[in-house]
Structure formats: structure tokens, C-alpha cells
Scaffold this motif. Structure first.
Motif, PDB file in Angstrom:
ATOM      1  N   TRP A 116       0.092  -8.079 -59.744  1.00 39.24           N
ATOM      2  CA  TRP A 116      -0.425  -7.715 -58.713  1.00 39.24           C
ATOM      3  C   TRP A 116      -1.876  -7.797 -58.766  1.00 39.24           C
ATOM      4  CZ3 TRP A 116       3.481  -3.357 -57.789  1.00 39.24           C
ATOM      5  CH2 TRP A 116       4.584  -3.795 -57.546  1.00 39.24           C
ATOM      6  N   GLY A 117      -2.579  -7.635 -59.957  1.00 43.30           N
ATOM      7  CA  GLY A 117      -4.089  -7.300 -60.069  1.00 43.30           C
ATOM      8  C   GLY A 117      -4.367  -5.968 -59.667  1.00 43.30           C
ATOM      9  N   LEU A 118      -3.717  -5.235 -59.863  1.00 42.29           N
ATOM     10  CA  LEU A 118      -3.894  -3.547 -59.414  1.00 42.29           C
ATOM     11  C   LEU A 118      -4.302  -2.859 -60.515  1.00 42.29           C
ATOM     12  CD1 LEU A 118      -0.890  -2.724 -57.117  1.00 42.29           C
ATOM     13  CD2 LEU A 118      -3.046  -3.485 -56.529  1.00 42.29           C
ATOM     14  N   CYS A 119      -4.463  -3.499 -61.699  1.00 39.71           N
ATOM     15  CA  CYS A 119      -4.634  -2.949 -63.080  1.00 39.71           C
ATOM     16  C   CYS A 119      -6.205  -2.804 -63.343  1.00 39.71           C
ATOM     17  CB  CYS A 119      -4.057  -3.527 -64.211  1.00 39.71           C
ATOM     18  SG  CYS A 119      -2.522  -4.164 -63.722  1.00 39.71           S
ATOM     19  N   GLY A 120      -6.752  -1.978 -62.468  1.00 40.02           N
ATOM     20  CA  GLY A 120      -8.292  -1.920 -62.560  1.00 40.02           C
ATOM     21  C   GLY A 120      -8.865  -1.721 -64.015  1.00 40.02           C
ATOM     22  N   ALA A 121      -8.171  -0.747 -64.507  1.00 32.74           N
ATOM     23  CA  ALA A 121      -8.471  -0.233 -65.931  1.00 32.74           C
ATOM     24  C   ALA A 121      -7.913  -0.835 -67.028  1.00 32.74           C
ATOM     25  CB  ALA A 121      -8.231   1.423 -66.150  1.00 32.74           C
ATOM     26  N   VAL A 122      -6.943  -1.726 -66.850  1.00 34.12           N
ATOM     27  CA  VAL A 122      -6.089  -2.414 -67.874  1.00 34.12           C
ATOM     28  C   VAL A 122      -6.969  -3.537 -68.433  1.00 34.12           C
ATOM     29  CG1 VAL A 122      -4.256  -3.693 -68.464  1.00 34.12           C
ATOM     30  CG2 VAL A 122      -3.941  -1.749 -67.075  1.00 34.12           C
ATOM     31  N   LYS A 123      -7.356  -3.517 -69.668  1.00 34.41           N
ATOM     32  CA  LYS A 123      -8.030  -4.213 -70.308  1.00 34.41           C
ATOM     33  C   LYS A 123      -7.283  -5.401 -71.295  1.00 34.41           C
ATOM     34  CE  LYS A 123     -12.321  -1.407 -70.092  1.00 34.41           C
ATOM     35  NZ  LYS A 123     -11.825  -0.192 -69.282  1.00 34.41           N
ATOM     36  N   LYS A 124      -7.813  -6.507 -71.097  1.00 32.64           N
ATOM     37  CA  LYS A 124      -7.160  -7.165 -72.360  1.00 32.64           C
ATOM     38  C   LYS A 124      -7.970  -7.359 -73.739  1.00 32.64           C
ATOM     39  CE  LYS A 124      -4.231 -11.078 -71.287  1.00 32.64           C
ATOM     40  NZ  LYS A 124      -4.070 -12.649 -70.751  1.00 32.64           N
ATOM     41  N   VAL A 125      -7.243  -6.834 -74.696  1.00 31.58           N
ATOM     42  CA  VAL A 125      -8.008  -6.773 -75.763  1.00 31.58           C
ATOM     43  C   VAL A 125      -7.111  -7.541 -76.818  1.00 31.58           C
ATOM     44  CG1 VAL A 125      -8.653  -5.119 -77.807  1.00 31.58           C
ATOM     45  CG2 VAL A 125      -8.679  -4.498 -75.478  1.00 31.58           C
ATOM     46  N   MET A 126      -7.844  -8.635 -77.469  1.00 24.00           N
ATOM     47  CA  MET A 126      -7.038  -9.455 -78.368  1.00 24.00           C
ATOM     48  C   MET A 126      -5.989 -10.153 -77.921  1.00 24.00           C
ATOM     49  SD  MET A 126      -8.087  -7.502 -82.011  1.00 24.00           S
ATOM     50  CE  MET A 126      -7.342  -8.844 -82.985  1.00 24.00           C
ATOM     51  N   GLY A 127      -6.005 -10.298 -76.630  1.00 24.80           N
ATOM     52  CA  GLY A 127      -4.920 -11.152 -76.048  1.00 24.80           C
ATOM     53  C   GLY A 127      -3.717  -9.940 -75.433  1.00 24.80           C
ATOM     54  N   ALA A 128      -3.716  -8.961 -75.714  1.00 24.88           N
ATOM     55  CA  ALA A 128      -2.830  -7.843 -75.323  1.00 24.88           C
ATOM     56  C   ALA A 128      -3.326  -6.971 -74.441  1.00 24.88           C
ATOM     57  CB  ALA A 128      -2.192  -7.146 -76.454  1.00 24.88           C
ATOM     58  N   TRP A 129      -2.522  -6.511 -73.375  1.00 24.46           N
ATOM     59  CA  TRP A 129      -2.859  -5.637 -72.038  1.00 24.46           C
ATOM     60  C   TRP A 129      -2.970  -4.438 -72.844  1.00 24.46           C
ATOM     61  CZ3 TRP A 129      -4.735  -7.047 -67.450  1.00 24.46           C
ATOM     62  CH2 TRP A 129      -4.639  -8.339 -67.049  1.00 24.46           C
ATOM     63  N   GLN A 130      -4.229  -3.269 -72.419  1.00 24.91           N
ATOM     64  CA  GLN A 130      -4.254  -2.146 -72.977  1.00 24.91           C
ATOM     65  C   GLN A 130      -4.147  -1.205 -71.567  1.00 24.91           C
ATOM     66  OE1 GLN A 130      -4.678  -1.041 -76.342  1.00 24.91           O
ATOM     67  NE2 GLN A 130      -3.998  -3.177 -76.462  1.00 24.91           N
ATOM     68  N   TYR A 131      -3.035  -0.245 -71.689  1.00 24.07           N
ATOM     69  CA  TYR A 131      -3.124   0.654 -70.475  1.00 24.07           C
ATOM     70  C   TYR A 131      -3.734   1.799 -71.056  1.00 24.07           C
ATOM     71  CZ  TYR A 131       0.373  -2.739 -68.830  1.00 24.07           C
ATOM     72  OH  TYR A 131       1.058  -3.731 -68.298  1.00 24.07           O
ATOM     73  N   ASP A 132      -4.237   2.786 -69.784  1.00 27.29           N
ATOM     74  CA  ASP A 132      -4.601   3.774 -70.191  1.00 27.29           C
ATOM     75  C   ASP A 132      -3.934   5.043 -69.226  1.00 27.29           C
ATOM     76  OD1 ASP A 132      -5.420   3.715 -67.311  1.00 27.29           O
ATOM     77  OD2 ASP A 132      -7.629   3.571 -67.888  1.00 27.29           O
ATOM     78  N   ASP A 133      -4.181   6.110 -69.303  1.00 23.84           N
ATOM     79  CA  ASP A 133      -3.502   7.258 -68.560  1.00 23.84           C
ATOM     80  C   ASP A 133      -3.292   6.817 -67.135  1.00 23.84           C
ATOM     81  OD1 ASP A 133      -2.869   8.468 -70.977  1.00 23.84           O
ATOM     82  OD2 ASP A 133      -4.648   9.842 -70.639  1.00 23.84           O
ATOM     83  N   GLN A 134      -4.391   6.517 -66.559  1.00 24.73           N
ATOM     84  CA  GLN A 134      -4.358   6.262 -64.928  1.00 24.73           C
ATOM     85  C   GLN A 134      -3.246   5.165 -64.670  1.00 24.73           C
ATOM     86  OE1 GLN A 134      -8.052   4.746 -63.378  1.00 24.73           O
ATOM     87  NE2 GLN A 134      -7.531   6.159 -61.464  1.00 24.73           N
ATOM     88  N   ASP A 135      -3.279   3.893 -65.621  1.00 23.68           N
ATOM     89  CA  ASP A 135      -2.340   2.816 -65.285  1.00 23.68           C
ATOM     90  C   ASP A 135      -0.745   3.733 -65.500  1.00 23.68           C
ATOM     91  OD1 ASP A 135      -4.174   0.679 -65.192  1.00 23.68           O
ATOM     92  OD2 ASP A 135      -4.604   1.301 -67.320  1.00 23.68           O
ATOM     93  N   ILE A 136      -0.869   4.523 -66.558  1.00 20.98           N
ATOM     94  CA  ILE A 136       0.518   5.119 -66.677  1.00 20.98           C
ATOM     95  C   ILE A 136       0.982   5.721 -65.480  1.00 20.98           C
ATOM     96  CG2 ILE A 136       2.025   6.604 -68.129  1.00 20.98           C
ATOM     97  CD1 ILE A 136       1.194   3.858 -69.514  1.00 20.98           C
ATOM     98  N   GLU A 137       0.261   6.635 -64.814  1.00 19.74           N
ATOM     99  CA  GLU A 137       0.497   7.284 -63.553  1.00 19.74           C
ATOM    100  C   GLU A 137       0.898   6.392 -62.431  1.00 19.74           C
ATOM    101  OE1 GLU A 137      -2.620   9.954 -62.199  1.00 19.74           O
ATOM    102  OE2 GLU A 137      -2.983  10.837 -64.711  1.00 19.74           O
ATOM    103  N   ARG A 138       0.132   5.151 -62.523  1.00 20.16           N
ATOM    104  CA  ARG A 138       0.433   4.287 -61.221  1.00 20.16           C
ATOM    105  C   ARG A 138       1.714   3.622 -61.678  1.00 20.16           C
ATOM    106  NH1 ARG A 138      -5.380   1.541 -62.096  1.00 20.16           N
ATOM    107  NH2 ARG A 138      -6.511   2.853 -60.700  1.00 20.16           N
ATOM    108  N   LEU A 139       2.152   3.379 -62.831  1.00 14.55           N
ATOM    109  CA  LEU A 139       3.381   2.725 -63.159  1.00 14.55           C
ATOM    110  C   LEU A 139       4.425   3.876 -62.843  1.00 14.55           C
ATOM    111  CD1 LEU A 139       2.447   1.059 -66.441  1.00 14.55           C
ATOM    112  CD2 LEU A 139       3.202  -0.098 -64.491  1.00 14.55           C
TER     113      LEU A 139
END
Length: 123
Positions: free
Chosen positions: A23-46
Motif C-alpha cells: 500500500w505504500g503506507l510504510c513511511g518509516a519502514v526502510k529497506k536495509v540490505m534488501g530487508a524491510w525494517q519496521y519501527d514502533d510506529q509501523d507496529i502500531e499501524r499494523l
């Protein structure tokens, strides 16, 4: 935290995580070495996404709700409208199920009454 770590730690199915990413809603999710990285705000959204799924929202409704949520306070009325619509649909479904139960009870009662009628006539 990677997608696999988020899935395991918070018991979120991978398909939900992939959907969230698409959906492209992962504003803070960053790709690091090919893998998505989730932060606490992403977990709240999830967590919100899981809640919306649990209360019966379809995927497109979840996405729409989440887009509105990210827009902020100005969308409160629209989000409330979506929740009211879902509540109404759920109540309609409950009432329909109650009518089904009443009909089943009637049929069960009818069968029992027929059985007792056979007992009285000696059949």
C-alpha cells in the motif's frame, strides 16, 4: 526489525505485512540490505490493520481507512462513518443469525411435538 521478526514477535501473518508494504503506507519502514525494517510506529499501524481485519473490514476498506488515518484529524468524520457502516452491517448480520436460530428452534420444537404426539397415540 525485519518482516520475519515482526511476523513472529507480534503474530502478524506475512500476507498482512506484504499487503501493508504494497500500500505504500510504510513511511518509516526502510529497506536495509534488501530487508524491510519496521519501527514502533509501523507496529502500531499494523496493530490497527489487524483490528480492522478482525472487525470485518475488507482489504480495500482497511487500506482506505489507513490512508485516512495517516492524513490526520481532518478525516475523523470519514473514519467514524466507515466504523458506523461496519457496525450497522454487523448488527444486520447478527439479526439475520438470530432469525435463523429462531427458525431452527421452531423446527426442533415441531419435531419434538410430533414425537410426543406419536407417544400419545401409541404409534
Amino acid at each position: 526489525m525485519t518482516i520475519d521478526e515482526a511476523s513472529t514477535r507480534y503474530n502478524i501473518p506475512l500476507d498482512i505485512l506484504h499487503e501493508y508494504e504494497s500500500w505504500g503506507l510504510c513511511g518509516a519502514v526502510k529497506k536495509v540490505m534488501g530487508a524491510w525494517q519496521y519501527d514502533d510506529q509501523d507496529i502500531e499501524r499494523l496493530s490497527m490493520i489487524m483490528t480492522l481485519h478482525d472487525i470485518g473490514f475488507l482489504n480495500d476498506e482497511v487500506e482506505g481507512y489507513m490512508r485516512l488515518l495517516l492524513e490526520g484529524e481532518s478525516t475523523k468524520a470519514q473514519r467514524l462513518g466507515m466504523l458506523n457502516k461496519r457496525q450497522s452491517a454487523t448488527l444486520n448480520e447478527i439479526h439475520f443469525r438470530e432469525m435463523q436460530l429462531d427458525r431452527m428452534d421452531y423446527l426442533r420444537h415441531k419435531i419434538r411435538a410430533e414425537s410426543c404426539g406419536d407417544c400419545e397415540t401409541g404409534s
